[in-house]
Motif scaffolding. Structure first.
Motif, PDB file in Angstrom:
ATOM      1  N   CYS A  20      49.730  44.466  37.246  1.00  0.00           N
ATOM      2  CA  CYS A  20      48.660  43.881  36.309  1.00  0.00           C
ATOM      3  C   CYS A  20      48.120  45.912  35.936  1.00  0.00           C
ATOM      4  O   CYS A  20      48.093  46.165  37.775  1.00  0.00           O
ATOM      5  CB  CYS A  20      47.725  43.390  37.083  1.00  0.00           C
ATOM      6  N   HIS A  41      49.779  38.384  35.221  1.00  0.00           N
ATOM      7  CA  HIS A  41      50.901  39.808  35.675  1.00  0.00           C
ATOM      8  C   HIS A  41      51.563  39.716  36.063  1.00  0.00           C
ATOM      9  O   HIS A  41      50.987  39.426  37.395  1.00  0.00           O
ATOM     10  CB  HIS A  41      50.120  40.559  34.607  1.00  0.00           C
ATOM     11  N   GLU A  96      44.850  46.983  35.939  1.00  0.00           N
ATOM     12  CA  GLU A  96      43.942  46.833  36.201  1.00  0.00           C
ATOM     13  C   GLU A  96      43.761  47.298  37.921  1.00  0.00           C
ATOM     14  O   GLU A  96      44.344  46.426  39.005  1.00  0.00           O
ATOM     15  CB  GLU A  96      42.621  45.535  36.169  1.00  0.00           C
ATOM     16  N   CYS A 122      45.485  39.063  39.649  1.00  0.00           N
ATOM     17  CA  CYS A 122      45.126  38.544  37.800  1.00  0.00           C
ATOM     18  C   CYS A 122      45.732  37.266  37.869  1.00  0.00           C
ATOM     19  O   CYS A 122      46.456  36.435  38.355  1.00  0.00           O
ATOM     20  CB  CYS A 122      46.737  39.661  37.576  1.00  0.00           C
ATOM     21  N   THR A 160      44.366  46.572  43.164  1.00  0.00           N
ATOM     22  CA  THR A 160      44.089  45.211  42.184  1.00  0.00           C
ATOM     23  C   THR A 160      44.173  43.929  42.091  1.00  0.00           C
ATOM     24  O   THR A 160      45.009  43.304  43.526  1.00  0.00           O
ATOM     25  CB  THR A 160      46.121  45.263  42.013  1.00  0.00           C
TER      26      THR A 160
END
Length: 70
Positions: free
Chosen positions: A29, A26, A31, A22, A19
């Motif tokens: 996150c 967040h 993503e 962010c 990850t």
């Protein structure tokens, strides 16, 4: 950074994903980035709503289905 292993479509194999930091603030996150090729994936939960009829009522057939079956 959180790390987890999953399938990367670009590398065509199980790779380590992490990850990235962010910028949106967040805590968790969605993503993930492949540590080998840098491909990004967004992991989002799938929400399914299930509608069930009560079991104590008899099942009804729609009028269109009754005329089509006759």
């Amino acid at each position: 950074m959180h790390e987890r292993e999953q399938r990367c479509v670009i590398c065509d194999g199980d790779m380590l994903f992490e990850t990235p930091p962010c910028e949106d603030g967040h805590d968790d996150c969605p993503e993930l980035v492949c540590t080998r090729c840098g491909a990004a994936e967004v992991i989002a939960p799938i929400v399914v709503h299930l509608w069930m009829e009560p079991q104590d009522r008899p099942r009804r057939v729609a009028p269109q289905q009754r005329t089509a079956a006759a």
